[in-house]
Design a protein around this motif. Structure first.
Motif, PDB file in Angstrom:
ATOM      1  N   LEU A   1      29.355 -62.112 116.688  1.00  0.00           N
ATOM      2  CA  LEU A   1      28.376 -62.144 115.599  1.00  0.00           C
ATOM      3  C   LEU A   1      28.354 -60.798 114.881  1.00  0.00           C
ATOM      4  CD1 LEU A   1      25.943 -63.659 114.254  1.00  0.00           C
ATOM      5  CD2 LEU A   1      24.484 -62.555 115.949  1.00  0.00           C
ATOM      6  N   LEU A   2      28.258 -60.852 113.554  1.00  0.00           N
ATOM      7  CA  LEU A   2      28.181 -59.623 112.766  1.00  0.00           C
ATOM      8  C   LEU A   2      26.897 -59.618 111.947  1.00  0.00           C
ATOM      9  CD1 LEU A   2      31.845 -59.595 111.370  1.00  0.00           C
ATOM     10  CD2 LEU A   2      30.945 -58.350 113.362  1.00  0.00           C
ATOM     11  N   GLY A   3      26.310 -58.434 111.776  1.00  0.00           N
ATOM     12  CA  GLY A   3      25.089 -58.331 110.983  1.00  0.00           C
ATOM     13  C   GLY A   3      25.206 -57.241 109.937  1.00  0.00           C
ATOM     14  N   SER A   4      24.393 -57.366 108.890  1.00  0.00           N
ATOM     15  CA  SER A   4      24.376 -56.385 107.817  1.00  0.00           C
ATOM     16  C   SER A   4      22.933 -56.093 107.423  1.00  0.00           C
ATOM     17  CB  SER A   4      25.148 -56.949 106.616  1.00  0.00           C
ATOM     18  OG  SER A   4      24.979 -56.128 105.475  1.00  0.00           O
ATOM     19  N   VAL A   5      22.664 -54.843 107.058  1.00  0.00           N
ATOM     20  CA  VAL A   5      21.309 -54.440 106.645  1.00  0.00           C
ATOM     21  C   VAL A   5      21.348 -53.195 105.781  1.00  0.00           C
ATOM     22  CG1 VAL A   5      20.985 -53.052 108.745  1.00  0.00           C
ATOM     23  CG2 VAL A   5      18.988 -53.754 107.416  1.00  0.00           C
ATOM     24  N   GLY A   6      20.395 -53.083 104.871  1.00  0.00           N
ATOM     25  CA  GLY A   6      20.205 -51.834 104.145  1.00  0.00           C
ATOM     26  C   GLY A   6      20.296 -51.965 102.648  1.00  0.00           C
ATOM     27  N   GLU A   7      21.154 -52.850 102.192  1.00  0.00           N
ATOM     28  CA  GLU A   7      21.342 -53.075 100.765  1.00  0.00           C
ATOM     29  C   GLU A   7      21.823 -54.501 100.602  1.00  0.00           C
ATOM     30  OE1 GLU A   7      23.108 -49.536  98.319  1.00  0.00           O
ATOM     31  OE2 GLU A   7      24.400 -50.006 100.002  1.00  0.00           O
ATOM     32  N   PRO A   8      21.757 -55.010  99.374  1.00  0.00           N
ATOM     33  CA  PRO A   8      22.431 -56.289  99.147  1.00  0.00           C
ATOM     34  C   PRO A   8      23.913 -56.098  99.466  1.00  0.00           C
ATOM     35  CG  PRO A   8      21.120 -55.640  97.225  1.00  0.00           C
ATOM     36  CD  PRO A   8      21.174 -54.447  98.145  1.00  0.00           C
ATOM     37  N   ILE A   9      24.505 -57.078 100.126  1.00  0.00           N
ATOM     38  CA  ILE A   9      25.932 -56.936 100.436  1.00  0.00           C
ATOM     39  C   ILE A   9      26.735 -57.696  99.390  1.00  0.00           C
ATOM     40  CG2 ILE A   9      25.758 -58.766 102.221  1.00  0.00           C
ATOM     41  CD1 ILE A   9      28.114 -57.267 103.663  1.00  0.00           C
ATOM     42  N   ASN A  10      27.712 -57.016  98.802  1.00  0.00           N
ATOM     43  CA  ASN A  10      28.558 -57.670  97.809  1.00  0.00           C
ATOM     44  C   ASN A  10      29.338 -58.780  98.496  1.00  0.00           C
ATOM     45  OD1 ASN A  10      29.097 -54.370  97.523  1.00  0.00           O
ATOM     46  ND2 ASN A  10      28.150 -55.351  95.773  1.00  0.00           N
TER      47      ASN A  10
ATOM     48  N   GLU B   1      32.899 -61.040 102.809  1.00  0.00           N
ATOM     49  CA  GLU B   1      34.122 -61.774 103.141  1.00  0.00           C
ATOM     50  C   GLU B   1      35.081 -60.907 103.949  1.00  0.00           C
ATOM     51  OE1 GLU B   1      35.478 -64.827 102.564  1.00  0.00           O
ATOM     52  OE2 GLU B   1      33.656 -65.673 101.671  1.00  0.00           O
ATOM     53  N   TRP B   2      35.199 -59.679 103.525  1.00  0.00           N
ATOM     54  CA  TRP B   2      36.103 -58.735 104.214  1.00  0.00           C
ATOM     55  C   TRP B   2      35.641 -58.541 105.655  1.00  0.00           C
ATOM     56  CZ3 TRP B   2      35.963 -54.263 106.960  1.00  0.00           C
ATOM     57  CH2 TRP B   2      37.176 -53.562 107.100  1.00  0.00           C
ATOM     58  N   TYR B   3      34.351 -58.351 105.829  1.00  0.00           N
ATOM     59  CA  TYR B   3      33.724 -58.122 107.133  1.00  0.00           C
ATOM     60  C   TYR B   3      34.000 -59.325 108.042  1.00  0.00           C
ATOM     61  CZ  TYR B   3      29.557 -56.453 109.885  1.00  0.00           C
ATOM     62  OH  TYR B   3      28.675 -55.965 110.822  1.00  0.00           O
ATOM     63  N   ARG B   4      33.729 -60.504 107.553  1.00  0.00           N
ATOM     64  CA  ARG B   4      33.912 -61.716 108.346  1.00  0.00           C
ATOM     65  C   ARG B   4      35.386 -61.888 108.730  1.00  0.00           C
ATOM     66  NH1 ARG B   4      35.225 -66.970 107.706  1.00  0.00           N
ATOM     67  NH2 ARG B   4      34.190 -68.418 109.119  1.00  0.00           N
ATOM     68  N   ARG B   5      36.251 -61.650 107.767  1.00  0.00           N
ATOM     69  CA  ARG B   5      37.654 -61.906 107.983  1.00  0.00           C
ATOM     70  C   ARG B   5      38.333 -60.826 108.824  1.00  0.00           C
ATOM     71  NH1 ARG B   5      41.898 -62.091 103.325  1.00  0.00           N
ATOM     72  NH2 ARG B   5      43.774 -62.127 104.605  1.00  0.00           N
ATOM     73  N   HIS B   6      38.190 -59.577 108.431  1.00  0.00           N
ATOM     74  CA  HIS B   6      38.960 -58.516 109.087  1.00  0.00           C
ATOM     75  C   HIS B   6      38.303 -57.977 110.347  1.00  0.00           C
ATOM     76  CE1 HIS B   6      42.048 -58.495 106.094  1.00  0.00           C
ATOM     77  NE2 HIS B   6      41.118 -58.483 105.150  1.00  0.00           N
ATOM     78  N   ILE B   7      36.979 -58.069 110.437  1.00  0.00           N
ATOM     79  CA  ILE B   7      36.311 -57.611 111.653  1.00  0.00           C
ATOM     80  C   ILE B   7      35.965 -58.808 112.539  1.00  0.00           C
ATOM     81  CG2 ILE B   7      34.383 -56.252 112.582  1.00  0.00           C
ATOM     82  CD1 ILE B   7      36.559 -54.730 110.836  1.00  0.00           C
ATOM     83  N   GLY B   8      35.474 -59.853 111.922  1.00  0.00           N
ATOM     84  CA  GLY B   8      35.059 -61.029 112.694  1.00  0.00           C
ATOM     85  C   GLY B   8      36.180 -62.034 112.924  1.00  0.00           C
ATOM     86  N   GLY B   9      37.410 -61.686 112.515  1.00  0.00           N
ATOM     87  CA  GLY B   9      38.545 -62.570 112.751  1.00  0.00           C
ATOM     88  C   GLY B   9      38.386 -63.952 112.116  1.00  0.00           C
TER      89      GLY B   9
END
Ligand code: 7RM
Length: 651
Positions: A383-392, A397-405
């Motif tokens: 599972l991946l999470g994001s916080v602090g600003e709106p995420i582009n 997509e990059w996060y899900r694909r390259h980090i989250g496989g």
């Protein structure tokens, strides 16, 4: 027809339903949304926390002040530490600590956390710290920072943590405002192979903070620092001989509404606001959200890569995860030291299954390239999470694909220092996610979008994000400033909390955060949010990061200026400039086409990574810069100013 508060121009069609196997085992199941407000918080309050005396009333709401779990007595450190040891989990790791210098590692178990916390609490008592004594904490990312917070909570001493790296002035303002009597700091902190002189900065701050009587100094780097006889004490000397048996310092029974901490937020005006969080409601709010949103399992290794000095560190490195007995990772350094794969090495080493970070970090990794992540086995991530600003959306997509496989759900979590806990977020086993949307209010949270006059905006329309019911972790006020509290959050719409953020709700009832309302641009009468134009820019394959702002324009009211960082440190060109302007026009329409673009290797950001568009506006309008004290790197904005000036002369 009236002009909407904020228009929406960007559309996003990608959808990610939760993977079936994830959904089947998830902590949050679909019936969670059927639970009533009262039942939800009543049950979470009774079952998630341990009480010395149970509460007799769920909450009381006398706008703009709320109280939660009235009549209850509990202790935050008891919930975060002692009870886990009592249940036989003493040997479980609370933190895998990774120092910045390579090879420096330490596992801290719950039993050790209990002993260290008890020892420090006993030592603090010898300095006269008791229930109600205010304590400042000015440290880096070391286990002792969490231990200091927990030692304070154990004896009922409210703390204020100040980002290690804030200036002497920022530190003294905070110590002075809260009237702190003790400061806990360290000799120096490690940062990118060099040292940050925390003790020396503290010494400077203390000249303007006369309430501080004693200073506790942790030895971290071991370099020489000045010590003032009678005032300054080495941590290791002070705790020597203090008992570490928990019975020697029982957890102080605290009223649900006793102050746990103040955390200062700077905002746009000069004087920082001391946001007040109390005991039981705060702890229940952060532990409940942590459990359901991050889907933590008993054997999870959870890593929130924020700084402890930011509210995210308080709620989701220390209090929420420890209350749930979760094993966490605590990393001292920066993501690119000594190399750009440091984070991925850490994920692999500890088999991290949940990673929580900010868009600014994700975009930095995007800029460096995914080859760094590819060197490591990241298959433990679930599972991946994001916080602090709106995420582009492209960063998502990059996060899900390259980090989250390409397998892991991504939860984009919206909240504030003021809300204390996550308020809008997907639940990873239930929600169909959309890149760029924080999706749904958490159960027991009532969020809506209002127009200028306080009417609810229907699907598709943009407006102002509000919260209509109190929630357990909500701020209890601004320290010593009731008027500012009422004015800032409660004056726009009466008894409804005004968050200061723009948002829209789509046809499925999903929330899209549009950034701070102060940043909204007005181009020929169209109210356009910065995030949509930025996301259109980041959508271009060469762009790593973008920030936009409006500058005065005789013809259109405001014209859009964009600041763009290209991937791989590439320089901008006139051709690229035209290409990007056209890309934006194609993606979201000619109205949003930037009037000019400044290429820059970095953007001005706060220490928690938020882009400071206010400063970019100053640059665009060639004004002297406003308050720059919260900038992570003051040099960046100077560099941008030079580049903008050079471009203006080229024209
Ligand atoms: C947790 C934190 C609060 C402000 C808030 C927003 C922005 C935070 C998101 C977000 C869009 C998100 N506390 N913000 N999370 N905007 N999507 N997921 O950041 O007090 O430091 O800042 O941050 O503008 O009002 S904070």
């Amino acid at each position: 027809m009236t002009t909407p508060a904020i228009e929406t121009i960007l559309t996003e069609d990608r959808r990610y339903p939760p993977p079936e196997d994830f959904a089947a085992q998830a902590n949050a199941q679909p019936d969670i949304y059927e639970r009533s407000f009262d039942e939800f918080w009543e049950t979470e309050g009774r079952e998630r926390l341990s009480w010395f005396e149970p509460f007799t009333q769920l909450y009381e709401w006398k706008p703009p002040y709320a109280k939660w779990f009235l009549g209850g007595k509990t202790n935050v450190t008891y919930n975060c530490v002692d009870r886990h040891v009592e249940r036989g989990l003493g040997d479980k790791v609370a933190y895998h600590w990774e120092g910045e210098p390579e090879g420096e590692r330490r596992d801290v178990t719950f039993a050790e956390l209990q002993r260290e916390t008890t020892r420090l609490a006993n030592a603090l008592k010898t300095l006269g710290v008791g229930k109600g004594t205010a304590v400042g904490i000015y440290m880096g990312m070391v286990p002792e920072a969490a231990i200091a917070m927990l030692a304070c909570a154990r004896i009922g001493a409210p703390h204020t943590v100040v980002f290690g790296g804030f200036s002497a002035d920022s530190l003294s303002d905070r110590l002075h405002d809260m009237e702190c009597e003790v400061l806990i700091t360290q000799d120096e902190a490690w940062r990118r192979g060099t040292t940050v002189p925390l003790k020396r900065t503290a010494d400077e701050a203390l000249r303007e903070a006369p309430s501080v009587r004693s200073v506790v100094v942790l030895r971290r780097t071991g370099n020489d620092v000045p010590m003032t006889e009678g005032r300054d004490f080495w941590w290791h000397e002070l705790v020597e001989g203090e008992p570490d048996d928990p019975a020697s310092c029982p957890c102080e029974p605290m009223d649900s509404e006793d102050l746990l901490y103040l955390l200062y937020t700077s905002g746009t005006t000069a004087k920082p606001k001391g946001i007040a969080h109390t005991t039981a409601g705060y702890l229940c709010g952060v532990a409940t959200t942590h459990h359901y949103i991050f889907d933590v399992e008993p054997d999870s290794v959870y890593w929130c890569a924020a700084d402890i000095g930011w509210v995210t560190g308080h709620s989701y490195i220390v209090y929420g995860p420890l209350c749930n007995g979760t094993t966490g990772v605590l990393y001292e350094g920066t993501p690119d030291f000594p190399d750009k794969d440091r984070w991925w090495e850490i994920v692999e080493r500890y088999e991290v299954d949940i990673l929580y970070t900010a868009p600014t970090a994700i975009r930095a990794h995007m800029k460096w390239g995914h080859e760094h992540a590819e060197k490591h086995d990241l298959s433990s991530l679930r599972l991946l999470g994001s916080v602090g600003e709106p995420i582009n959306p492209e960063a998502w997509e990059w996060y899900r694909r390259h980090i989250g496989g390409g397998r892991t759900p991504v939860v984009d979590t919206w909240w504030q220092t003021e809300t204390g806990m996550i308020m809008i977020s997907p639940l990873p086993g239930i929600t169909t996610t959309k890149p760029g949307s924080a999706t749904k209010p958490f159960p027991g949270v009532d969020a809506a979008v209002y127009d200028e006059s306080g009417n609810e905006v229907g699907p598709g329309g943009g407006g102002y994000l509000v919260l209509r019911r109190p929630w357990p972790a909500m701020l209890r006020g601004i320290y010593k400033d009731d008027e500012r509290y009422a004015e800032t959050y409660w004056s726009k719409y009466g008894d409804v909390y005004f968050a200061g953020d723009g948002a829209r709700i789509d046809e499925d009832g999903d929330f899209w955060l549009l950034g701070r309302v102060d940043d909204v641009m007005n181009v020929s009468g169209h109210r356009i949010s910065t995030i949509e134009v930025e996301s259109a820019l980041v959508d271009h394959p060469r762009v790593a990061e973008a920030a936009v702002c409006g500058r005065n324009d005789a013809q259109t009211g405001q014209a859009i200026v964009a600041y763009v960082t290209l991937k791989g440190g590439e320089d901008g060109s006139v051709e690229m400039l035209e290409e990007l302007r056209n890309h934006v026009a194609r993606k979201i329409g000619p109205i949003a086409k930037p009037a000019n673009i400044v290429f820059t290797p970095e953007l001005p950001k706060t220490r928690s990574g938020k882009i400071m568009r206010r400063l970019l506006r100053d640059v665009a309008e060639q004004r002297t810069l406003g308050d720059t004290t919260t900038l992570a790197d003051p040099g960046v904005v100077e560099e941008i100013r030079d580049r903008a000036a050079a471009e203006a002369t080229e024209e």
